[in-house]
Design a protein around this motif. Structure first.
Motif, mmCIF file in Angstrom:
data_model
loop_
_atom_site.group_PDB
_atom_site.id
_atom_site.type_symbol
_atom_site.label_atom_id
_atom_site.label_comp_id
_atom_site.label_asym_id
_atom_site.label_seq_id
_atom_site.Cartn_x
_atom_site.Cartn_y
_atom_site.Cartn_z
ATOM 1 N N GLY A 231 18.757 0.815 -1.427
ATOM 2 C CA GLY A 231 19.045 0.442 -0.040
ATOM 3 C C GLY A 231 17.806 0.207 0.789
ATOM 4 N N THR A 232 16.660 0.665 0.283
ATOM 5 C CA THR A 232 15.422 0.612 1.068
ATOM 6 C C THR A 232 14.275 0.114 0.192
ATOM 7 N N LEU A 233 14.196 -1.187 0.071
ATOM 8 C CA LEU A 233 13.199 -1.827 -0.796
ATOM 9 C C LEU A 233 11.755 -1.427 -0.440
ATOM 10 N N GLY A 234 11.386 -1.552 0.831
ATOM 11 C CA GLY A 234 10.023 -1.215 1.275
ATOM 12 C C GLY A 234 8.971 -1.954 0.472
ATOM 13 N N GLY A 235 8.022 -1.208 -0.085
ATOM 14 C CA GLY A 235 6.967 -1.814 -0.899
ATOM 15 C C GLY A 235 7.423 -2.136 -2.313
ATOM 16 N N GLY A 236 8.667 -1.809 -2.645
ATOM 17 C CA GLY A 236 9.249 -2.204 -3.935
ATOM 18 C C GLY A 236 8.943 -1.259 -5.086
ATOM 19 N N GLY A 237 8.304 -0.134 -4.814
ATOM 20 C CA GLY A 237 7.914 0.783 -5.901
ATOM 21 C C GLY A 237 9.098 1.371 -6.644
ATOM 22 N N HIS A 238 10.047 1.934 -5.886
ATOM 23 C CA HIS A 238 11.230 2.496 -6.555
ATOM 24 C C HIS A 238 12.042 1.386 -7.217
ATOM 25 N N THR A 239 12.164 0.261 -6.520
ATOM 26 C CA THR A 239 12.955 -0.848 -7.086
ATOM 27 C C THR A 239 12.387 -1.248 -8.436
ATOM 28 N N ASP B 36 3.378 0.182 4.541
ATOM 29 C CA ASP B 36 3.029 -1.211 4.855
ATOM 30 C C ASP B 36 3.364 -1.513 6.316
ATOM 31 N N GLN B 37 4.499 -1.012 6.768
ATOM 32 C CA GLN B 37 4.873 -1.226 8.173
ATOM 33 C C GLN B 37 3.918 -0.476 9.101
ATOM 34 N N LEU B 38 3.558 0.737 8.676
ATOM 35 C CA LEU B 38 2.635 1.543 9.481
ATOM 36 C C LEU B 38 1.268 0.868 9.606
ATOM 37 N N LEU C 48 18.552 5.744 -1.336
ATOM 38 C CA LEU C 48 18.079 5.483 0.027
ATOM 39 C C LEU C 48 16.811 6.306 0.221
ATOM 40 N N ASP C 49 15.731 5.635 0.570
ATOM 41 C CA ASP C 49 14.451 6.306 0.841
ATOM 42 C C ASP C 49 14.139 5.962 2.287
ATOM 43 N N LEU C 50 14.528 6.874 3.191
ATOM 44 C CA LEU C 50 14.677 6.508 4.601
ATOM 45 C C LEU C 50 13.352 6.344 5.348
ATOM 46 N N GLY C 51 13.474 5.815 6.546
ATOM 47 C CA GLY C 51 12.316 5.732 7.432
ATOM 48 C C GLY C 51 11.510 4.476 7.254
ATOM 49 N N VAL D 170 0.839 -1.204 0.000
ATOM 50 C CA VAL D 170 0.000 0.000 0.000
ATOM 51 C C VAL D 170 0.880 1.262 0.000
ATOM 52 N N HIS D 171 2.193 1.052 -0.056
ATOM 53 C CA HIS D 171 3.100 2.192 0.019
ATOM 54 C C HIS D 171 3.203 2.925 -1.323
ATOM 55 N N ALA D 172 3.001 4.235 -1.302
ATOM 56 C CA ALA D 172 3.161 5.032 -2.525
ATOM 57 C C ALA D 172 4.577 5.601 -2.540
ATOM 58 N N SER D 173 5.347 5.278 -3.561
ATOM 59 C CA SER D 173 6.744 5.736 -3.625
ATOM 60 C C SER D 173 6.790 7.257 -3.749
ATOM 61 N N VAL D 174 7.681 7.849 -2.974
ATOM 62 C CA VAL D 174 7.783 9.307 -2.912
ATOM 63 C C VAL D 174 8.791 9.804 -3.958
ATOM 64 N N GLU E 168 22.907 6.189 13.041
ATOM 65 C CA GLU E 168 24.214 5.517 12.942
ATOM 66 C C GLU E 168 24.326 4.801 11.591
ATOM 67 N N SER E 169 23.249 4.093 11.199
ATOM 68 C CA SER E 169 23.273 3.379 9.912
ATOM 69 C C SER E 169 23.485 4.357 8.768
ATOM 70 N N LEU E 170 22.773 5.479 8.822
ATOM 71 C CA LEU E 170 22.869 6.455 7.732
ATOM 72 C C LEU E 170 24.273 7.042 7.657
ATOM 73 N N ASP F 78 16.619 -4.629 2.475
ATOM 74 C CA ASP F 78 15.702 -4.196 3.532
ATOM 75 C C ASP F 78 16.008 -4.986 4.786
ATOM 76 N N ARG F 79 15.775 -4.349 5.931
ATOM 77 C CA ARG F 79 15.957 -5.061 7.195
ATOM 78 C C ARG F 79 14.715 -5.863 7.541
ATOM 79 N N ASP F 80 13.628 -5.568 6.850
ATOM 80 C CA ASP F 80 12.326 -6.127 7.237
ATOM 81 C C ASP F 80 12.033 -7.405 6.440
ATOM 82 N N ASN G 166 21.060 -4.691 6.604
ATOM 83 C CA ASN G 166 21.082 -3.247 6.811
ATOM 84 C C ASN G 166 21.812 -2.629 5.618
ATOM 85 N N PHE G 167 21.335 -1.494 5.130
ATOM 86 C CA PHE G 167 22.036 -0.897 3.981
ATOM 87 C C PHE G 167 23.463 -0.482 4.343
ATOM 88 N N SER G 168 23.736 -0.365 5.652
ATOM 89 C CA SER G 168 25.103 -0.023 6.059
ATOM 90 C C SER G 168 26.069 -1.177 5.753
HETATM 91 C C1 LIG Z 1 10.250 4.547 3.074
HETATM 92 S S1 LIG Z 1 10.388 2.808 2.955
HETATM 93 C C2 LIG Z 1 10.949 2.554 1.312
HETATM 94 C C3 LIG Z 1 9.841 2.563 0.290
HETATM 95 C C4 LIG Z 1 10.294 2.183 -1.098
HETATM 96 N N1 LIG Z 1 11.250 3.125 -1.636
HETATM 97 C C5 LIG Z 1 9.117 2.052 -2.045
HETATM 98 O O1 LIG Z 1 9.099 2.670 -3.116
HETATM 99 O O2 LIG Z 1 8.205 1.288 -1.729
HETATM 100 C C6 LIG Z 1 11.821 2.460 3.883
HETATM 101 C C7 LIG Z 1 12.185 0.976 3.984
HETATM 102 O O3 LIG Z 1 13.559 0.904 4.346
HETATM 103 C C8 LIG Z 1 13.767 -0.063 5.321
HETATM 104 N N2 LIG Z 1 14.930 0.379 6.072
HETATM 105 C C9 LIG Z 1 15.030 1.428 6.907
HETATM 106 N N3 LIG Z 1 16.283 1.539 7.373
HETATM 107 C C10 LIG Z 1 16.997 0.537 6.787
HETATM 108 C C11 LIG Z 1 18.361 0.136 6.845
HETATM 109 N N4 LIG Z 1 19.247 0.769 7.633
HETATM 110 N N5 LIG Z 1 18.762 -0.908 6.095
HETATM 111 C C12 LIG Z 1 17.878 -1.564 5.293
HETATM 112 N N6 LIG Z 1 16.571 -1.240 5.213
HETATM 113 C C13 LIG Z 1 16.137 -0.199 5.948
HETATM 114 C C14 LIG Z 1 12.487 -0.112 6.117
HETATM 115 O O4 LIG Z 1 12.333 -1.406 6.691
HETATM 116 C C15 LIG Z 1 11.430 0.193 5.041
HETATM 117 O O5 LIG Z 1 10.909 -0.979 4.502
#
Ligand SMILES: C[S@@+](CC[C@H](N)C(=O)[O-])C[C@H]1O[C@@H](n2cnc3c(N)ncnc32)[C@H](O)[C@@H]1O
Length: 293
Positions: A31-39, A108-110, A101-104, A7-11, A219-221, A56-58, A80-82
């Motif tokens: 670095g931040t797969l999330g809902g996979g939109g940007h990927t 979907d997690q929310l 990197l699309d942070l936070g 349900v995540h809309a890529s920003v 720290e990761s960033l 993704d860490r999730d 972790n993307f680090s």
């Molecule tokens: C804002 S969402 C990304 C949305 C994604 N760009 C999209 O289009 O759907 C951020 C994702 O990054 C992951 N994340 C946050 N910090 C991370 C880290 N240090 N390493 C890997 N994944 C991380 C979160 O678990 C979350 O799924």
């Protein structure tokens, strides 16, 4: 959400494409797969001769992407993307042309009440991106001393009422530990006056602070901003979308002060009014881009 649509809309999706400018055959890192939109957008651009390595860490985000992005030129990494340097080394992928990197957290997690990200839900107060690693936020809230708790809430949440909140938490847990997101949100709301005309829940800043602390997000960033130039090919680009000033400051400083970066955006790129209307969550997004010299 494994196996379900995100349900995540890529920003700032078009802006990311414009600045990373992916070409057929390129190797990119998300670095931040999330809902996979940007990927997905990046994978479409690099095509079958290219590759997007998405982190993704999730574990739930990865499980969903495994299905939703099946057949695309994407490799998924639960890390972790680090740690991207080590993962890329073991994958021997060749020169990397762009890193996003699309942070936070993702929508979907929310939306997943079992994670505690939403203070409107009665989920356990967890707040970890990776629930298989480290300790949940409830442990922090129930074990940290009053001063440390106030410091975390002040530093990572920029919350003026941090001391009052910490005091109230310590009082409350003498009778009963705080276990759910709802319980904590209720307590915080009782400490923070709701400013008039503001739609934002008074618990927002405290939840942000705990999430940043539990996941060690800054720290990761910071580590990653130091590692990216070792990975990017000369001329390759890094694009970072941040959602609050603490993150944005780290990105801005690294792009300005690290001689290996050439900052391409003097001011951060913000979403258009149209995007904010469509996706209110994008309102605080800021995109900065730098090239590897
Ligand atoms: C804002 S969402 C990304 C949305 C994604 N760009 C999209 O289009 O759907 C951020 C994702 O990054 C992951 N994340 C946050 N910090 C991370 C880290 N240090 N390493 C890997 N994944 C991380 C979160 O678990 C979350 O799924």
């Amino acid at each position: 959400m494994a196996g379900e649509k995100s349900v995540h809309a890529s920003v700032l999706a078009q802006e990311v494409l414009r600045w990373l400018d992916p070409q057929a055959g390129d190797v990119l890192v998300d670095g931040t797969l999330g809902g996979g939109g940007h990927t997905r957008l990046l994978a479409e651009a690099v095509g079958p001769t290219g590759l997007v390595i998405a982190f993704d860490r999730d574990p739930r985000a990865l499980a969903a992407a495994e299905r939703n992005l099946a057949g695309m030129p994407v490799k998924l990494a639960h890390a972790n993307f680090s740690e991207m340097a080590a993962v890329l080394d073991s994958e021997a992928t060749g020169p990397v042309k762009g890193i996003l990197l699309d942070l936070g957290l993702s929508s979907d997690q929310l939306a997943d009440a079992s994670r505690g990200f939403s203070f409107l839900a009665e989920g356990p107060l967890d707040l970890r991106f990776d629930p298989t690693e480290g300790a949940p936020a409830s442990q922090l809230v129930n074990r940290l001393g009053e001063k440390e708790l106030a410091d975390v809430i002040y530093r990572y949440g920029e919350e003026r009422f941090s001391r009052r909140i910490a005091r109230r938490i310590v009082e409350r847990r003498k009778t009963k530990p705080i276990e759910t997101a709802g319980e904590l949100a209720e307590l915080v709301r009782g400490c923070v006056p709701r400013s008039r005309g503001h739609a934002i829940d008074p618990a927002t800043r405290t939840f942000q602070a705990l999430r940043i602390a539990v996941n060690r997000e800054l720290e990761s960033l910071e580590t990653t901003l130091r590692v990216i130039p070792d990975i990017l090919a000369p001329g390759g680009r890094a694009a970072v979308i941040s959602f609050h000033s603490l993150e944005d400051r780290l990105v801005k400083t690294a792009f300005r002060d690290d001689p290996r970066y050439d900052a391409l955006t003097r001011k951060p790129i913000r979403p258009s009014e149209e995007e904010i209307r469509r996706n209110p969550r994008s309102r605080s997004a800021r995109l900065r881009v730098a090239a590897r010299r």
